[in-house]
Design a protein around this motif. Structure first.
Motif, PDB file in Angstrom:
ATOM      1  N   GLU A 111      -7.199 -13.309  -0.175  1.00 35.07           N
ATOM      2  CA  GLU A 111      -8.365 -12.468   0.105  1.00 35.07           C
ATOM      3  C   GLU A 111      -8.108 -11.510   1.259  1.00 35.07           C
ATOM      4  O   GLU A 111      -8.522 -10.345   1.229  1.00 35.07           O
ATOM      5  CB  GLU A 111      -9.585 -13.333   0.435  1.00 35.07           C
ATOM      6  CG  GLU A 111      -9.999 -14.296  -0.656  1.00 35.07           C
ATOM      7  CD  GLU A 111      -9.424 -15.687  -0.426  1.00 35.07           C
ATOM      8  OE1 GLU A 111      -8.241 -15.785  -0.052  1.00 35.07           O
ATOM      9  OE2 GLU A 111     -10.152 -16.668  -0.639  1.00 35.07           O
ATOM     10  N   ALA A 165       0.835  -1.203   0.000  1.00 34.32           N
ATOM     11  CA  ALA A 165       0.000   0.000   0.000  1.00 34.32           C
ATOM     12  C   ALA A 165       0.869   1.253   0.000  1.00 34.32           C
ATOM     13  O   ALA A 165       0.680   2.165  -0.813  1.00 34.32           O
ATOM     14  CB  ALA A 165      -0.938  -0.005   1.206  1.00 34.32           C
ATOM     15  N   LEU A 186      -5.529  -4.211   2.084  1.00 32.84           N
ATOM     16  CA  LEU A 186      -5.087  -3.133   1.193  1.00 32.84           C
ATOM     17  C   LEU A 186      -6.214  -2.147   0.912  1.00 32.84           C
ATOM     18  O   LEU A 186      -6.005  -0.929   0.891  1.00 32.84           O
ATOM     19  CB  LEU A 186      -4.568  -3.725  -0.119  1.00 32.84           C
ATOM     20  CG  LEU A 186      -3.201  -4.404  -0.063  1.00 32.84           C
ATOM     21  CD1 LEU A 186      -2.932  -5.171  -1.356  1.00 32.84           C
ATOM     22  CD2 LEU A 186      -2.091  -3.380   0.179  1.00 32.84           C
ATOM     23  N   ASN A 187      -7.412  -2.668   0.688  1.00 36.26           N
ATOM     24  CA  ASN A 187      -8.558  -1.797   0.424  1.00 36.26           C
ATOM     25  C   ASN A 187      -8.877  -0.913   1.634  1.00 36.26           C
ATOM     26  O   ASN A 187      -9.268   0.254   1.480  1.00 36.26           O
ATOM     27  CB  ASN A 187      -9.778  -2.625   0.043  1.00 36.26           C
ATOM     28  CG  ASN A 187      -9.659  -3.204  -1.358  1.00 36.26           C
ATOM     29  OD1 ASN A 187      -8.966  -2.653  -2.206  1.00 36.26           O
ATOM     30  ND2 ASN A 187     -10.319  -4.331  -1.600  1.00 36.26           N
ATOM     31  N   LYS A 188      -8.713  -1.455   2.833  1.00 31.27           N
ATOM     32  CA  LYS A 188      -8.979  -0.678   4.048  1.00 31.27           C
ATOM     33  C   LYS A 188      -7.911   0.382   4.269  1.00 31.27           C
ATOM     34  O   LYS A 188      -8.209   1.481   4.751  1.00 31.27           O
ATOM     35  CB  LYS A 188      -9.064  -1.615   5.254  1.00 31.27           C
ATOM     36  CG  LYS A 188     -10.326  -2.473   5.258  1.00 31.27           C
ATOM     37  CD  LYS A 188     -10.338  -3.452   6.418  1.00 31.27           C
ATOM     38  CE  LYS A 188     -11.612  -4.293   6.412  1.00 31.27           C
ATOM     39  NZ  LYS A 188     -11.609  -5.316   7.491  1.00 31.27           N
ATOM     40  N   GLN A 189      -6.658   0.056   3.927  1.00 28.71           N
ATOM     41  CA  GLN A 189      -5.561   1.020   4.085  1.00 28.71           C
ATOM     42  C   GLN A 189      -5.640   2.142   3.056  1.00 28.71           C
ATOM     43  O   GLN A 189      -5.299   3.286   3.330  1.00 28.71           O
ATOM     44  CB  GLN A 189      -4.209   0.314   3.926  1.00 28.71           C
ATOM     45  CG  GLN A 189      -3.822  -0.620   5.050  1.00 28.71           C
ATOM     46  CD  GLN A 189      -2.478  -1.271   4.757  1.00 28.71           C
ATOM     47  OE1 GLN A 189      -1.446  -0.617   4.718  1.00 28.71           O
ATOM     48  NE2 GLN A 189      -2.504  -2.577   4.523  1.00 28.71           N
ATOM     49  N   GLY A 190      -6.068   1.765   1.845  1.00 29.72           N
ATOM     50  CA  GLY A 190      -5.982   2.675   0.716  1.00 29.72           C
ATOM     51  C   GLY A 190      -4.691   2.410  -0.029  1.00 29.72           C
ATOM     52  O   GLY A 190      -3.635   2.213   0.582  1.00 29.72           O
ATOM     53  N   HIS A 191      -4.767   2.375  -1.351  1.00 28.54           N
ATOM     54  CA  HIS A 191      -3.587   2.041  -2.156  1.00 28.54           C
ATOM     55  C   HIS A 191      -3.752   2.603  -3.553  1.00 28.54           C
ATOM     56  O   HIS A 191      -4.797   3.150  -3.908  1.00 28.54           O
ATOM     57  CB  HIS A 191      -3.384   0.527  -2.198  1.00 28.54           C
ATOM     58  CG  HIS A 191      -4.517  -0.217  -2.866  1.00 28.54           C
ATOM     59  ND1 HIS A 191      -4.607  -0.366  -4.234  1.00 28.54           N
ATOM     60  CD2 HIS A 191      -5.621  -0.834  -2.346  1.00 28.54           C
ATOM     61  CE1 HIS A 191      -5.693  -1.050  -4.532  1.00 28.54           C
ATOM     62  NE2 HIS A 191      -6.341  -1.340  -3.401  1.00 28.54           N
ATOM     63  N   GLU A 192      -2.710   2.468  -4.348  1.00 24.89           N
ATOM     64  CA  GLU A 192      -2.735   2.926  -5.745  1.00 24.89           C
ATOM     65  C   GLU A 192      -2.437   1.777  -6.712  1.00 24.89           C
ATOM     66  O   GLU A 192      -1.973   2.006  -7.824  1.00 24.89           O
ATOM     67  CB  GLU A 192      -1.714   4.047  -5.945  1.00 24.89           C
ATOM     68  CG  GLU A 192      -2.121   5.371  -5.333  1.00 24.89           C
ATOM     69  CD  GLU A 192      -3.287   6.033  -6.067  1.00 24.89           C
ATOM     70  OE1 GLU A 192      -3.460   5.746  -7.269  1.00 24.89           O
ATOM     71  OE2 GLU A 192      -4.024   6.817  -5.440  1.00 24.89           O
ATOM     72  N   LEU A 244      -6.005  -8.550   0.086  1.00 27.62           N
ATOM     73  CA  LEU A 244      -6.805  -7.609  -0.701  1.00 27.62           C
ATOM     74  C   LEU A 244      -7.700  -6.765   0.201  1.00 27.62           C
ATOM     75  O   LEU A 244      -7.831  -5.551   0.009  1.00 27.62           O
ATOM     76  CB  LEU A 244      -7.648  -8.368  -1.722  1.00 27.62           C
ATOM     77  CG  LEU A 244      -6.883  -9.088  -2.833  1.00 27.62           C
ATOM     78  CD1 LEU A 244      -7.835  -9.947  -3.656  1.00 27.62           C
ATOM     79  CD2 LEU A 244      -6.165  -8.100  -3.737  1.00 27.62           C
ATOM     80  N   ASP A 245      -8.303  -7.395   1.188  1.00 32.12           N
ATOM     81  CA  ASP A 245      -9.181  -6.677   2.110  1.00 32.12           C
ATOM     82  C   ASP A 245      -8.385  -5.644   2.907  1.00 32.12           C
ATOM     83  O   ASP A 245      -8.822  -4.492   3.070  1.00 32.12           O
ATOM     84  CB  ASP A 245      -9.859  -7.667   3.051  1.00 32.12           C
ATOM     85  CG  ASP A 245     -10.856  -6.983   3.988  1.00 32.12           C
ATOM     86  OD1 ASP A 245     -11.755  -6.291   3.486  1.00 32.12           O
ATOM     87  OD2 ASP A 245     -10.717  -7.138   5.211  1.00 32.12           O
TER      88      ASP A 245
END
Length: 275
Positions: free
Chosen positions: A143, A108, A149-155, A146-147
């Motif tokens: 999974e 992330a 990373l989505n919670k942290q925020g990423h590019e 991915l979860d």
């Protein structure tokens, strides 16, 4: 390993009959411009030149498919700047780099920092859409990853998922990684901020030392040309990374672990070791 090994330095322009006669020098020119850019001051200084030479060779072989793994040495201080120098040189001769791949560390954080770097270059040098270059992430992604990373925020634009896509949990895969330890007789070491990923250079032999009760005591790794351990001989064994861990061992039996199957030379049936 270095630019001296790149003997063919020319690269045809993408959409014309012109030829860039010294693409290597063009890349070095762009790296110098990045180092001098006001918006990138303090981000990096000197990059790994072996990595840059490898990126250069890759881009010259596949100028329309250049997607670089940037975490071999240091993502922000070497991998990203080296990639950008090559990508900008490709842009100058009419090609567009694909992007980067991150395969270790904080995915992330590195994806966000890489995006900032790309956007700064787009603004600094006026290269359209450079800030939108693709960022791919891999490294045992599942999974839960991915979860998180989505919670942290990423590019991250794309994920490379292999092991957890084709392997079931009840029959997990055994991961194996090949690390280069020698090239043309010259020892090589992998450096990493993670001590467990630092390799021990040069070709080696490995022996298992057994005690009098028949149980294995320790595995001993030595240089290929060092004398092998002998049964009944007192041997000082040291931990490769922890200096305080050491012990004297007198083995009852010594077993050579590496078997030679193929030496890597055409027409030769003996073998070199994979270390």
């Amino acid at each position: 390993m270095n630019f001296d090994e790149i003997t063919e330095r020319s690269l045809p322009y993408a959409n014309s009959s012109k030829v860039c006669q010294d693409f290597v020098s063009l890349i070095q020119h762009w790296l110098s411009k990045l180092q001098a850019a006001d918006s990138l001051q303090g981000v990096f200084s000197e990059t790994n030149q072996s990595e840059l030479a490898a990126f250069t060779s890759y881009a010259m072989a596949l100028p329309t498919e250049f997607l670089a793994l940037v975490d071999t040495y240091d993502v922000m201080r070497s991998g990203i700047p080296n990639f950008c120098a090559v990508a900008l040189a490709l842009h100058e001769v009419g090609y567009k780099a694909k992007g980067i791949r991150l395969d270790s560390g904080d995915l992330a954080y590195f994806s966000i920092e890489a995006r900032k770097f790309f956007c700064a270059i787009e603004e600094e040098f006026g290269v359209s859409n450079f800030g939108r270059l693709n960022i791919t992430a891999s490294n045992d992604i599942n999974e839960a990853t991915l979860d998180a990373l989505n919670k942290q925020g990423h590019e991250v634009d794309a994920f490379g998922i292999g092991t957890h896509l084709v392997t079931c949990y009840t029959q997990p895969a055994l991961g194996g990684v090949y690390k280069l330890v020698q090239i043309n007789g010259q020892p090589r070491i992998k450096l990493s901020e993670d001590l467990t990923k630092v390799t021990i250079p040069c070709k080696k032999q490995c022996y298992r030392l057994y005690g009098k009760d028949g149980y294995a005591l320790v595995d001993l790794m030595i240089g290929e040309n060092e004398p092998p351990p002998k049964a009944g001989e007192r041997i000082l064994c040291r931990h490769p990374f922890t200096e305080s861990k050491r012990a004297y061992v007198i083995p009852r039996r010594v077993e050579q672990l590496y078997k030679c199957f193929w030496a890597g030379k055409s027409g030769c049936c003996s073998a070199s070791k994979l270390l």
